[in-house]
Scaffold this active site. Structure first.
Site, PDB file in Angstrom:
ATOM      1  N   TYR A 205       0.832  -1.207   0.000  1.00  0.00           N
ATOM      2  CA  TYR A 205       0.000   0.000   0.000  1.00  0.00           C
ATOM      3  C   TYR A 205       0.866   1.256   0.000  1.00  0.00           C
ATOM      4  O   TYR A 205       0.632   2.187  -0.788  1.00  0.00           O
ATOM      5  CB  TYR A 205      -0.923   0.008   1.217  1.00  0.00           C
ATOM      6  CG  TYR A 205      -1.801   1.240   1.299  1.00  0.00           C
ATOM      7  CD1 TYR A 205      -2.827   1.439   0.383  1.00  0.00           C
ATOM      8  CD2 TYR A 205      -1.582   2.204   2.272  1.00  0.00           C
ATOM      9  CE1 TYR A 205      -3.630   2.577   0.440  1.00  0.00           C
ATOM     10  CE2 TYR A 205      -2.383   3.346   2.342  1.00  0.00           C
ATOM     11  CZ  TYR A 205      -3.397   3.532   1.428  1.00  0.00           C
ATOM     12  OH  TYR A 205      -4.184   4.650   1.480  1.00  0.00           O
ATOM     13  N   LYS A 209       1.208   4.351  -3.010  1.00  0.00           N
ATOM     14  CA  LYS A 209       0.975   5.775  -2.777  1.00  0.00           C
ATOM     15  C   LYS A 209       2.212   6.607  -3.092  1.00  0.00           C
ATOM     16  O   LYS A 209       2.106   7.732  -3.609  1.00  0.00           O
ATOM     17  CB  LYS A 209       0.514   5.998  -1.329  1.00  0.00           C
ATOM     18  CG  LYS A 209      -0.894   5.464  -1.065  1.00  0.00           C
ATOM     19  CD  LYS A 209      -1.926   6.109  -1.997  1.00  0.00           C
ATOM     20  CE  LYS A 209      -3.323   5.625  -1.778  1.00  0.00           C
ATOM     21  NZ  LYS A 209      -4.317   6.266  -2.661  1.00  0.00           N
TER      22      LYS A 209
END
Length: 324
Positions: A205, A209
């Site tokens: 994750y 980003k």
């Protein structure tokens, strides 16, 4: 080795979360300035059927925009469109299906949009997922990497010529990428973007980003050097009470509930930074920013690495079949 490779990303992510919560404990959400009407402008918002995406689409439609909500839940999409259109007199919303875990679906969505000969003034790459157990997409990509970053990379590039022709001096087209404070904990391994060596949902994750922020800065540099009236910015909504946290561990879920009701932002508050970037007069012609709580903020040191930006761009083009 395996334990460290999974534990360190977890600790980094939760440390980022604690820092954000402490900030939100002592700082109010920024107040949105009065926004100009957006009649005649067309926007695409990915993941706009619920949460922050829905609130973003609703606010843009209230300003007069024609908003295309791109998502993979037709029933949710129909309900979102119905609600927005009942509330808005000037703008309008519609739903168009896209599955961001499928590059084929992204290409199909773009073709359907192009067939309508509409302009495109605003693209908000909002959709995302977090802490999903290890999964691969139909194209073989790690789930977070594909949904959060790579599909948006492809979507943006395939719509870029429309954004260029729709923008003009003093009325630029705008691209907004949904970032997160977790990018500060992100690392990029260009030789293992799909996390095949050692999998960590937390690391995956954070990587996705960080990739979005790197993409933001590199794309803006290319657009500026080409003289195009298109701006690209990354926005950080803070910690918002949405379904994004549904994949937290059971203990973390239990701890999150009482904290969220006090310290997390509402979806409408979280969406305000995307709406600001998409419509505020103050953001006209302004690109290559990382916006948090209504202010330009320093992103991670790694995100400004121009060599890494270029390498990730080239690698991403190869992965999606575009010419670098």
């Amino acid at each position: 080795m395996w334990l460290l490779s999974t534990l360190i990303p977890l600790l980094r992510l939760y440390l980022c979360g604690i820092k954000v919560l402490l900030y939100q404990m002592f700082n109010r959400t920024f107040e949105m300035p009065a926004l100009p009407k957006q009649k005649g402008r067309v926007a695409i918002v990915t993941g706009g059927t619920r949460g922050m995406g829905f609130e973003t689409a609703r606010h843009l439609a209230s300003l007069g925009m024609h908003v295309i909500i791109a998502g993979n839940e037709p029933e949710e999409g129909a309900a979102a469109v119905r609600r927005i259109n009942e509330e808005c007199n000037e703008g309008k919303a519609e739903f168009v299906f896209v599955d961001l875990t499928s590059l084929k679906s992204v290409r199909h969505f773009v073709q359907k949009f192009r067939d309508r000969s509409l302009p495109l003034h605003v693209l908000i790459n909002n959709a995302g997922t977090m802490l999903v157990p290890e999964r691969r997409t139909e194209d073989g990509f790690e789930f977070h990497f594909c949904l959060n970053y790579l599909s948006h990379f492809l979507l943006t590039n395939m719509l870029l010529d429309l954004l260029k022709t729709s923008g003009r001096q003093g009325r630029c087209s705008r691209i907004i990428n949904m970032a997160s404070a977790t990018h500060y904990a992100g690392e990029i391994n260009l030789e293992d973007l799909n996390k095949r060596a050692v999998y960590s949902s937390h690391g995956a994750y954070c990587q996705s980003k960080l990739a979005l922020v790197l993409f933001t800065y590199y794309l803006q540099e290319q657009l500026t050097s080409g003289g195009f009236s298109v701006t690209v910015n990354a926005v950080d909504p803070g910690m918002v009470d949405t379904a994004l946290y549904d994949n937290l561990w059971t203990l973390a879920q239990m701890m999150k509930k009482p904290v969220a009701s006090i310290l997390f932002r509402t979806p409408a508050e979280g969406a305000s930074i995307s709406v600001y970037a998409a419509a505020a007069s103050e953001m006209e012609g302004v690109g290559s920013c990382y916006l948090y709580n209504g202010q330009k903020t320093q992103s991670s040191d790694l995100s400004y690495d121009s060599e890494l930006q270029a390498k990730l761009w080239k690698k991403s083009c190869k992965l999606v079949g575009l010419q670098a």
